[in-house]
Write a protein that holds these residues in place. Structure first.
Motif, PDB file in Angstrom:
ATOM      1  N   UNK A 134     -69.110 116.116  -7.620  1.00 21.48           N
ATOM      2  CA  UNK A 134     -68.607 117.466  -7.387  1.00 21.48           C
ATOM      3  C   UNK A 134     -69.769 118.451  -7.298  1.00 21.48           C
ATOM      4  N   UNK A 135     -69.837 119.215  -6.227  1.00 20.59           N
ATOM      5  CA  UNK A 135     -70.891 120.227  -6.109  1.00 20.59           C
ATOM      6  C   UNK A 135     -70.587 121.434  -7.000  1.00 20.59           C
ATOM      7  N   UNK A 136     -71.571 122.271  -7.201  1.00 24.59           N
ATOM      8  CA  UNK A 136     -71.365 123.460  -8.022  1.00 24.59           C
ATOM      9  C   UNK A 136     -70.281 124.349  -7.430  1.00 24.59           C
ATOM     10  N   UNK A 137     -70.216 124.433  -6.110  1.00 29.17           N
ATOM     11  CA  UNK A 137     -69.181 125.214  -5.438  1.00 29.17           C
ATOM     12  C   UNK A 137     -68.454 124.299  -4.447  1.00 29.17           C
ATOM     13  N   UNK A 138     -67.252 123.854  -4.785  1.00 30.78           N
ATOM     14  CA  UNK A 138     -66.563 122.866  -3.943  1.00 30.78           C
ATOM     15  C   UNK A 138     -65.750 123.460  -2.805  1.00 30.78           C
ATOM     16  N   UNK A 139     -65.852 124.768  -2.571  1.00 30.01           N
ATOM     17  CA  UNK A 139     -64.960 125.403  -1.597  1.00 30.01           C
ATOM     18  C   UNK A 139     -65.131 124.851  -0.183  1.00 30.01           C
ATOM     19  N   UNK A 140     -66.347 124.675   0.261  1.00 36.68           N
ATOM     20  CA  UNK A 140     -66.571 124.207   1.629  1.00 36.68           C
ATOM     21  C   UNK A 140     -66.021 122.799   1.816  1.00 36.68           C
ATOM     22  N   UNK A 141     -66.255 121.924   0.833  1.00 36.34           N
ATOM     23  CA  UNK A 141     -65.750 120.556   0.930  1.00 36.34           C
ATOM     24  C   UNK A 141     -64.228 120.536   0.900  1.00 36.34           C
ATOM     25  N   UNK A 142     -63.632 121.374   0.066  1.00 32.97           N
ATOM     26  CA  UNK A 142     -62.169 121.392  -0.010  1.00 32.97           C
ATOM     27  C   UNK A 142     -61.566 121.891   1.308  1.00 32.97           C
ATOM     28  N   UNK A 143     -62.183 122.896   1.920  1.00 28.53           N
ATOM     29  CA  UNK A 143     -61.676 123.374   3.205  1.00 28.53           C
ATOM     30  C   UNK A 143     -61.858 122.316   4.291  1.00 28.53           C
ATOM     31  N   UNK A 144     -62.962 121.559   4.243  1.00 24.53           N
ATOM     32  CA  UNK A 144     -63.165 120.486   5.223  1.00 24.53           C
ATOM     33  C   UNK A 144     -62.106 119.401   5.062  1.00 24.53           C
ATOM     34  N   UNK A 145     -61.750 119.099   3.817  1.00 27.70           N
ATOM     35  CA  UNK A 145     -60.691 118.126   3.543  1.00 27.70           C
ATOM     36  C   UNK A 145     -59.368 118.606   4.126  1.00 27.70           C
ATOM     37  N   UNK A 146     -59.046 119.868   3.874  1.00 31.89           N
ATOM     38  CA  UNK A 146     -57.792 120.433   4.368  1.00 31.89           C
ATOM     39  C   UNK A 146     -57.788 120.484   5.895  1.00 31.89           C
ATOM     40  N   UNK A 147     -58.934 120.797   6.487  1.00 35.74           N
ATOM     41  CA  UNK A 147     -59.017 120.850   7.950  1.00 35.74           C
ATOM     42  C   UNK A 147     -58.616 119.525   8.578  1.00 35.74           C
ATOM     43  N   UNK A 148     -59.052 118.421   7.968  1.00 36.66           N
ATOM     44  CA  UNK A 148     -58.682 117.110   8.492  1.00 36.66           C
ATOM     45  C   UNK A 148     -57.181 116.867   8.319  1.00 36.66           C
ATOM     46  N   UNK A 149     -56.651 117.255   7.165  1.00 40.20           N
ATOM     47  CA  UNK A 149     -55.234 117.035   6.912  1.00 40.20           C
ATOM     48  C   UNK A 149     -54.337 117.847   7.824  1.00 40.20           C
ATOM     49  N   UNK A 150     -54.721 119.073   8.108  1.00 36.70           N
ATOM     50  CA  UNK A 150     -53.882 119.946   8.927  1.00 36.70           C
ATOM     51  C   UNK A 150     -53.891 119.569  10.409  1.00 36.70           C
ATOM     52  N   UNK A 151     -54.745 118.640  10.799  1.00 30.44           N
ATOM     53  CA  UNK A 151     -54.714 118.138  12.169  1.00 30.44           C
ATOM     54  C   UNK A 151     -53.664 117.040  12.343  1.00 30.44           C
ATOM     55  N   UNK A 152     -53.220 116.459  11.234  1.00 30.44           N
ATOM     56  CA  UNK A 152     -52.222 115.392  11.318  1.00 30.44           C
ATOM     57  C   UNK A 152     -50.853 115.987  11.625  1.00 30.44           C
ATOM     58  N   UNK A 153     -50.046 115.326  12.415  1.00 35.58           N
ATOM     59  CA  UNK A 153     -48.708 115.859  12.700  1.00 35.58           C
ATOM     60  C   UNK A 153     -47.829 115.817  11.457  1.00 35.58           C
ATOM     61  N   UNK A 154     -46.871 116.736  11.352  1.00 36.61           N
ATOM     62  CA  UNK A 154     -45.970 116.719  10.196  1.00 36.61           C
ATOM     63  C   UNK A 154     -45.084 115.487  10.212  1.00 36.61           C
ATOM     64  N   UNK A 155     -44.650 115.064   9.034  1.00 36.86           N
ATOM     65  CA  UNK A 155     -43.763 113.907   8.952  1.00 36.86           C
ATOM     66  C   UNK A 155     -42.302 114.323   9.064  1.00 36.86           C
ATOM     67  N   UNK A 156     -42.069 115.635   9.115  1.00 38.71           N
ATOM     68  CA  UNK A 156     -40.720 116.157   9.271  1.00 38.71           C
ATOM     69  C   UNK A 156     -40.764 117.673   9.255  1.00 38.71           C
ATOM     70  N   UNK A 157     -39.642 118.325   9.560  1.00 45.09           N
ATOM     71  CA  UNK A 157     -39.632 119.792   9.601  1.00 45.09           C
ATOM     72  C   UNK A 157     -39.769 120.396   8.205  1.00 45.09           C
ATOM     73  N   UNK A 158     -40.446 121.515   8.151  1.00 44.24           N
ATOM     74  CA  UNK A 158     -40.630 122.212   6.872  1.00 44.24           C
ATOM     75  C   UNK A 158     -39.277 122.690   6.342  1.00 44.24           C
ATOM     76  N   UNK A 159     -39.192 122.809   5.029  1.00 45.52           N
ATOM     77  CA  UNK A 159     -37.972 123.308   4.403  1.00 45.52           C
ATOM     78  C   UNK A 159     -36.946 122.243   4.148  1.00 45.52           C
ATOM     79  N   UNK A 160     -36.752 121.328   5.089  1.00 48.21           N
ATOM     80  CA  UNK A 160     -35.743 120.292   4.938  1.00 48.21           C
ATOM     81  C   UNK A 160     -36.328 118.926   4.610  1.00 48.21           C
ATOM     82  N   UNK A 161     -37.624 118.748   4.769  1.00 54.67           N
ATOM     83  CA  UNK A 161     -38.262 117.462   4.498  1.00 54.67           C
ATOM     84  C   UNK A 161     -38.901 117.486   3.122  1.00 54.67           C
TER      85      UNK A 161
END
Length: 471
Positions: A256-283
């Motif tokens: 873990x780096x002293x400031x993990x913000x950049x790594x956490x955003x990079x992780x999220x960036x990869x995840x948000x490129x994946x298609x959803x597994x279902x519609x929001x709210x109902x899945x």
């Protein structure tokens, strides 16, 4: 949550046999066993098959049961698909042997299954009674974990904290009442409570969306996520997959780096490129990625790491002095309990190597808090009593109420009968469970320093005994 020791969420398979003249259900039905050894760590599985269903039982993660979303029998082949992004293909090469492949997010693991339940989960249930040290000792032995700790309290009564066993299976050092436990996904309600405090402070709203906060920095996110709100994310109704792709995990398995913000955003960036597994709210899809996305939103809005926000806005106001991140204690000492894994010799061994003792640091908001049980009771009591110095009545109501159809997940909590709140957490090396029962006044937590096959049963029996200790 699964351990970082391997990429595989679960690893087992399915089968078939050509030219036998037997019905498909006769070929496939029954229980099958396999064990996979990766990096000297043994993980054992059962596969329960029937004509229209398949369930994987992950023996070494508390006997976790994972039902398949679909099963296709085409003797001699079988294909099973799980909503967690897992696909299993198998072929019956002999009446009692299957060879196949377990695939998760493009990564593959071969397996061999043999017919029969080779690995037994001890289903012993102790006679009913109140929770005392003698009962805890019996439950700890039943669990097979090196150590077990429980704590409970009722309104107006002094808390009870009980511990038994060793901090490490490889050292003769007894666990102590003040020791800290890794709580895994029980962290999620803490992240949700932090969000509630920031909402009350006017820093954001429950309806704040991913697009509002992260859109400028992540312009190539899947468009379906742009209007996903904090309420969607915190109640597992965002449609996000459980994780990023397994092949991408390795780049985050670093210190873990002293400031993990950049790594956490990079992780999220990869995840948000994946298609959803279902519609929001109902899945309803349990998603660690969703909680990591929440943390990235908080970090972008507040300009500070999630870890700092947790300490300043939740741990300190509640006086949770033992709370921290990752495994407790010094990995070079035995000053706190260690998590445990089953090695190739079939025995549990402590994990002291900091490179292998937890999930990647980016998972903090989804499941990397440690805390002792005295402080955990303080946290649980705040939820039970809806402490006015922590949150206002409306914020407590939002936290404890499922925001969409159904009565399963509120914000970081499972919601049960009579408004009871509960959750279970594990990183594959620890097991932890919490309960808040507002009507009876009971608050309860329990931890083990191994995710043994009997962990869930031992903790559930301790919880029931705590209910019997009201008088």
């Amino acid at each position: 949550m699964q351990s970082s020791r391997r990429a595989w969420l679960i690893g087992a398979g399915a089968l078939g046999l050509a030219g036998s003249g037997r019905a498909a259900e006769d070929l496939f039905s029954g229980v099958w066993s396999t064990a996979i050894v990766t990096d000297e760590v043994m993980t054992r599985f059962l596969l329960e098959l029937s004509p229209n269903a398949a369930t994987l039982v992950v023996i070494d993660t508390g006997g976790l049961r994972v039902p398949a979303a679909s099963v296709t029998l085409d003797p001699p082949n079988l294909k099973a698909v799980w909503s967690e992004g897992i696909t299993v293909t198998g072929r019956l090469v002999a009446p009692d042997r299957i060879e196949g492949t377990f695939e998760q997010d493009g990564a593959r693991q071969p397996f061999i299954l043999t017919r029969g339940a080779k690995y037994r989960i001890d289903d012993t249930v102790l006679p009913p009674g109140p929770l005392d040290l003698q009962r805890l000792k019996r439950l700890r032995r039943l669990s097979g974990a090196p150590a077990m700790g429980v704590a409970f309290a009722y309104r107006g009564r002094k808390p009870t904290i009980l511990v038994d066993g060793l901090r490490s299976a490889d050292a003769e050092v007894a666990v102590a009442p003040g020791d800290a436990w890794h709580i895994g996904s029980d962290t999620k309600s803490m992240t949700a409570t932090l969000v509630a405090r920031l909402v009350e402070a006017g820093r954001l709203q429950w309806t704040t969306t991913i697009g509002e906060v992260l859109g400028p920095a992540l312009p190539d996110m899947h468009p379906d996520y742009r209007d996903v709100t904090l309420l969607h994310l915190l109640s597992h109704r965002s449609g996000l997959p459980r994780e990023i792709e397994q092949k991408d995990m390795v780049s985050f398995a670093v210190a873990r780096p002293a400031d993990p913000r950049a790594a956490r955003q990079a992780f999220v960036a990869r995840g948000l490129k994946r298609p959803p597994i279902g519609p929001k709210g109902t899945t309803l899809s349990y998603s660690n990625l969703g909680y990591i996305t929440v943390a990235a939103m908080l970090e972008a809005r507040e300009g500070a790491p999630w870890e700092t926000l947790m300490r300043e806005r939740l741990f300190t106001p509640l006086g949770l002095g033992s709370a921290g991140f990752g495994p407790p204690g010094d990995p070079l000492k035995v000053d706190q309990p260690f998590g445990h894994l089953r090695r190739a010799d079939g025995r549990l061994h402590s994990v002291a190597d900091p490179r292998k003792s937890d999930l990647p640091f980016v998972y903090g908001p989804a499941g990397l808090v440690h805390i002792n049980h005295g402080d955990m009771l303080t946290y649980l009591a705040a939820h039970r009593d809806r402490r006015a110095d922590i949150l206002g009545p409306e914020s407590w109501r939002v936290l404890h109420t499922p925001p969409f159809d159904g009565q399963y997940m509120s914000l970081g909590w499972g919601v049960g009968p009579d408004g009871e709140l509960g959750h279970t957490g594990s990183n594959g090396q620890w097991w932890h469970q919490v309960l808040v029962a507002p009507k009876t006044g009971l608050i309860f937590c329990a931890g083990l320093n191994a995710a043994t096959p009997e962990a869930q049963s031992a903790v559930n029996q301790a919880q029931e005994a705590a209910r019997r200790s009201a008088a």
